[in-house]
Design a protein around this motif. Structure first.
Motif, PDB file in Angstrom:
ATOM      1  N   THR A   1       0.825  -1.201   0.000  1.00 48.51           N
ATOM      2  CA  THR A   1       0.000   0.000   0.000  1.00 48.51           C
ATOM      3  C   THR A   1       0.862   1.253   0.000  1.00 48.51           C
ATOM      4  OG1 THR A   1      -1.722  -1.166   1.246  1.00 48.51           O
ATOM      5  CG2 THR A   1      -1.833   1.230   1.214  1.00 48.51           C
ATOM      6  N   LEU A   2       0.547   2.175  -0.904  1.00 45.74           N
ATOM      7  CA  LEU A   2       1.224   3.473  -0.949  1.00 45.74           C
ATOM      8  C   LEU A   2       0.310   4.518  -0.303  1.00 45.74           C
ATOM      9  CD1 LEU A   2       2.851   3.681  -4.495  1.00 45.74           C
ATOM     10  CD2 LEU A   2       3.959   3.231  -2.319  1.00 45.74           C
TER      11      LEU A   2
ATOM     12  N   GLY B   1      -1.508  10.557   4.536  1.00 43.10           N
ATOM     13  CA  GLY B   1      -2.402   9.735   5.340  1.00 43.10           C
ATOM     14  C   GLY B   1      -3.494   9.024   4.568  1.00 43.10           C
ATOM     15  N   VAL B   2      -3.451   9.114   3.246  1.00 40.48           N
ATOM     16  CA  VAL B   2      -4.502   8.522   2.417  1.00 40.48           C
ATOM     17  C   VAL B   2      -3.878   7.490   1.476  1.00 40.48           C
ATOM     18  CG1 VAL B   2      -6.283   8.987   0.687  1.00 40.48           C
ATOM     19  CG2 VAL B   2      -5.870  10.637   2.513  1.00 40.48           C
ATOM     20  N   THR B   3      -4.545   6.355   1.297  1.00 39.99           N
ATOM     21  CA  THR B   3      -4.084   5.339   0.356  1.00 39.99           C
ATOM     22  C   THR B   3      -4.266   5.828  -1.077  1.00 39.99           C
ATOM     23  OG1 THR B   3      -4.632   3.531   1.871  1.00 39.99           O
ATOM     24  CG2 THR B   3      -4.429   2.984  -0.460  1.00 39.99           C
ATOM     25  N   VAL B   4      -3.177   5.849  -1.837  1.00 40.78           N
ATOM     26  CA  VAL B   4      -3.233   6.341  -3.216  1.00 40.78           C
ATOM     27  C   VAL B   4      -2.861   5.265  -4.229  1.00 40.78           C
ATOM     28  CG1 VAL B   4      -2.817   8.747  -2.595  1.00 40.78           C
ATOM     29  CG2 VAL B   4      -0.861   7.238  -3.017  1.00 40.78           C
ATOM     30  N   GLY B   5      -2.578   4.057  -3.770  1.00 35.62           N
ATOM     31  CA  GLY B   5      -2.246   2.979  -4.694  1.00 35.62           C
ATOM     32  C   GLY B   5      -2.004   1.676  -3.957  1.00 35.62           C
ATOM     33  N   ILE B   6      -2.385   0.570  -4.599  1.00 37.51           N
ATOM     34  CA  ILE B   6      -2.192  -0.759  -4.022  1.00 37.51           C
ATOM     35  C   ILE B   6      -1.633  -1.684  -5.095  1.00 37.51           C
ATOM     36  CG2 ILE B   6      -3.306  -2.768  -2.986  1.00 37.51           C
ATOM     37  CD1 ILE B   6      -5.369  -0.942  -1.775  1.00 37.51           C
TER      38      ILE B   6
ATOM     39  N   PHE C   1       6.694  -5.571  -7.775  1.00 38.38           N
ATOM     40  CA  PHE C   1       5.268  -5.254  -7.779  1.00 38.38           C
ATOM     41  C   PHE C   1       5.064  -3.978  -8.582  1.00 38.38           C
ATOM     42  CE2 PHE C   1       6.895  -2.771  -4.248  1.00 38.38           C
ATOM     43  CZ  PHE C   1       6.199  -1.576  -4.338  1.00 38.38           C
ATOM     44  N   THR C   2       3.859  -3.820  -9.115  1.00 37.86           N
ATOM     45  CA  THR C   2       3.495  -2.634  -9.889  1.00 37.86           C
ATOM     46  C   THR C   2       2.266  -2.006  -9.256  1.00 37.86           C
ATOM     47  OG1 THR C   2       4.364  -3.615 -11.929  1.00 37.86           O
ATOM     48  CG2 THR C   2       2.839  -1.761 -12.160  1.00 37.86           C
ATOM     49  N   VAL C   3       2.314  -0.699  -9.103  1.00 38.80           N
ATOM     50  CA  VAL C   3       1.190  -0.005  -8.494  1.00 38.80           C
ATOM     51  C   VAL C   3       0.904   1.276  -9.267  1.00 38.80           C
ATOM     52  CG1 VAL C   3       2.744   1.090  -6.834  1.00 38.80           C
ATOM     53  CG2 VAL C   3       0.295   1.028  -6.364  1.00 38.80           C
ATOM     54  N   LYS C   4      -0.372   1.530  -9.482  1.00 37.77           N
ATOM     55  CA  LYS C   4      -0.822   2.750 -10.138  1.00 37.77           C
ATOM     56  C   LYS C   4      -1.148   3.784  -9.062  1.00 37.77           C
ATOM     57  CE  LYS C   4      -2.406   4.913 -13.926  1.00 37.77           C
ATOM     58  NZ  LYS C   4      -1.620   5.150 -15.156  1.00 37.77           N
ATOM     59  N   VAL C   5      -0.457   4.924  -9.122  1.00 36.69           N
ATOM     60  CA  VAL C   5      -0.663   5.981  -8.136  1.00 36.69           C
ATOM     61  C   VAL C   5      -1.554   7.059  -8.752  1.00 36.69           C
ATOM     62  CG1 VAL C   5       0.466   7.642  -6.612  1.00 36.69           C
ATOM     63  CG2 VAL C   5       1.622   5.516  -7.201  1.00 36.69           C
ATOM     64  N   GLU C   6      -2.688   7.324  -8.069  1.00 38.98           N
ATOM     65  CA  GLU C   6      -3.645   8.287  -8.604  1.00 38.98           C
ATOM     66  C   GLU C   6      -4.275   9.123  -7.493  1.00 38.98           C
ATOM     67  OE1 GLU C   6      -5.760   6.613 -12.462  1.00 38.98           O
ATOM     68  OE2 GLU C   6      -5.937   5.158 -10.834  1.00 38.98           O
ATOM     69  N   PRO C   7      -3.518   9.978  -6.850  1.00 37.77           N
ATOM     70  CA  PRO C   7      -4.145  10.884  -5.881  1.00 37.77           C
ATOM     71  C   PRO C   7      -4.946  11.950  -6.628  1.00 37.77           C
ATOM     72  CG  PRO C   7      -1.839  11.418  -6.147  1.00 37.77           C
ATOM     73  CD  PRO C   7      -2.077  10.171  -6.946  1.00 37.77           C
ATOM     74  N   ASN C   8      -6.059  12.341  -6.075  1.00 40.13           N
ATOM     75  CA  ASN C   8      -6.834  13.421  -6.688  1.00 40.13           C
ATOM     76  C   ASN C   8      -7.544  14.200  -5.593  1.00 40.13           C
ATOM     77  OD1 ASN C   8      -9.629  12.269  -6.291  1.00 40.13           O
ATOM     78  ND2 ASN C   8      -8.702  10.636  -7.525  1.00 40.13           N
ATOM     79  N   SER C   9      -8.111  15.316  -5.989  1.00 41.66           N
ATOM     80  CA  SER C   9      -8.674  16.251  -5.027  1.00 41.66           C
ATOM     81  C   SER C   9      -9.932  15.746  -4.342  1.00 41.66           C
ATOM     82  CB  SER C   9      -8.982  17.587  -5.728  1.00 41.66           C
ATOM     83  OG  SER C   9      -9.853  17.369  -6.825  1.00 41.66           O
TER      84      SER C   9
ATOM     85  N   MET D   1       6.442  14.664  -3.848  1.00 38.96           N
ATOM     86  CA  MET D   1       5.369  14.086  -3.045  1.00 38.96           C
ATOM     87  C   MET D   1       5.980  13.047  -2.112  1.00 38.96           C
ATOM     88  SD  MET D   1       2.385  13.585  -5.933  1.00 38.96           S
ATOM     89  CE  MET D   1       1.350  12.729  -4.758  1.00 38.96           C
ATOM     90  N   ASN D   2       5.874  13.309  -0.818  1.00 37.11           N
ATOM     91  CA  ASN D   2       6.394  12.371   0.174  1.00 37.11           C
ATOM     92  C   ASN D   2       5.366  11.275   0.439  1.00 37.11           C
ATOM     93  OD1 ASN D   2       8.809  13.849   0.575  1.00 37.11           O
ATOM     94  ND2 ASN D   2       7.748  15.243   1.963  1.00 37.11           N
ATOM     95  N   MET D   3       5.779  10.035   0.247  1.00 35.43           N
ATOM     96  CA  MET D   3       4.878   8.902   0.407  1.00 35.43           C
ATOM     97  C   MET D   3       5.515   7.821   1.268  1.00 35.43           C
ATOM     98  SD  MET D   3       3.127   8.514  -3.374  1.00 35.43           S
ATOM     99  CE  MET D   3       4.670   8.317  -4.226  1.00 35.43           C
ATOM    100  N   SER D   4       4.681   6.956   1.793  1.00 35.44           N
ATOM    101  CA  SER D   4       5.157   5.794   2.539  1.00 35.44           C
ATOM    102  C   SER D   4       4.621   4.531   1.883  1.00 35.44           C
ATOM    103  CB  SER D   4       4.722   5.872   4.003  1.00 35.44           C
ATOM    104  OG  SER D   4       3.318   5.959   4.115  1.00 35.44           O
ATOM    105  N   CYS D   5       5.348   3.454   2.094  1.00 31.56           N
ATOM    106  CA  CYS D   5       4.996   2.166   1.504  1.00 31.56           C
ATOM    107  C   CYS D   5       4.964   1.133   2.624  1.00 31.56           C
ATOM    108  CB  CYS D   5       6.032   1.791   0.443  1.00 31.56           C
ATOM    109  SG  CYS D   5       5.768   0.180  -0.309  1.00 31.56           S
ATOM    110  N   ILE D   6       3.839   0.450   2.798  1.00 31.12           N
ATOM    111  CA  ILE D   6       3.715  -0.503   3.890  1.00 31.12           C
ATOM    112  C   ILE D   6       3.125  -1.822   3.378  1.00 31.12           C
ATOM    113  CG2 ILE D   6       3.471   1.243   5.690  1.00 31.12           C
ATOM    114  CD1 ILE D   6       0.467   0.788   5.627  1.00 31.12           C
ATOM    115  N   ALA D   7       3.526  -2.909   4.044  1.00 32.86           N
ATOM    116  CA  ALA D   7       2.992  -4.235   3.712  1.00 32.86           C
ATOM    117  C   ALA D   7       3.386  -5.206   4.813  1.00 32.86           C
ATOM    118  CB  ALA D   7       3.523  -4.714   2.367  1.00 32.86           C
TER     119      ALA D   7
END
Length: 204
Positions: A105-106, A110-115, A133-141, A159-165
């Motif tokens: 999960t990306l 604080g919001v999930t923007v890709g899995i 792994f491949t993930v599509k990142v799509e943050p939007n308003s 864009m600062n992001m975190s990756c957890i699993a």
């Protein structure tokens, strides 16, 4: 009639004859005790070293960025495909098998923007295995803070992001024992919108 005389050393000979089996038994007991002690030491060493199961280390070691696009019309948006490389290190003396397909999960602000999905992987004893792994990142308003998102896109260009699993699996030791462990992936990174790359990648 002459009387036969008993040899003077007969009692000593009898004593020595009786003590011989006692000595053999004594040495045999010492041998058994020594062998049992050695077996206990070997068994304890086996339990503490060979059969002691450690949690495999999981890290995000590389992230490639593809098809990055962003803009502000009609609202701030960003789209990108991230291809991540995960390194799994097994410190155990037996094979470690991750049992199920797991999600990575990306998270941005604080919001999930890709899995993305990571397939099941087996890591040999004392070995390192890599998987992607491949993930599509799509943050939007519609689900991120518009002001925060706009500031990152327009001013910071990052864009600062975190990756957890979490990866659940079992260690197989000597084909007799199985131990369940969970490896946790937790990393942070910055997506650079100018260079279309990832920087400051760090994992705990």
């Amino acid at each position: 009639m002459a009387t036969d005389k008993i040899p003077a050393d007969r009692p000593e000979a009898l004593r020595l004859g009786r003590s011989a089996p006692v000595k053999c038994l004594h040495f045999f007991c010492i041998f058994l005790f020594t062998a049992a002690s050695a077996a206990c030491i070997v068994g304890l060493t086996l339990c503490l070293v060979v059969l002691r199961v450690k949690v495999p280390t999981v890290k995000l070691t590389l992230v490639a960025v593809k098809d990055l696009q962003y803009g502000f019309s009609p609202t701030p948006f960003m789209e990108a495909t991230l291809i991540g490389e995960i390194t799994m290190e097994n410190p155990n003396f037996g094979e470690f098998k991750y049992e199920e397909i797991r999600n990575v999960t990306l998270i941005y602000d604080g919001v999930t923007v890709g899995i993305g999905e990571v397939k099941r992987v087996s890591v040999n004893a004392k070995s390192i295995e890599k998987t992607n792994f491949t993930v599509k990142v799509e943050p939007n308003s519609s689900f991120v803070d518009v002001d925060y998102f706009s500031y990152d896109l327009a001013r910071l260009k990052t864009m600062n992001m975190s990756c957890i699993a979490q990866f659940e699996g079992r260690a197989h030791l000597l084909k007799l024992f199985k131990a369940k462990k969970i490896s946790v992936l937790k990393c942070s990174m910055s997506l650079n919108l100018t260079s279309h790359g990832v920087q400051n990648l760090a994992c705990l």
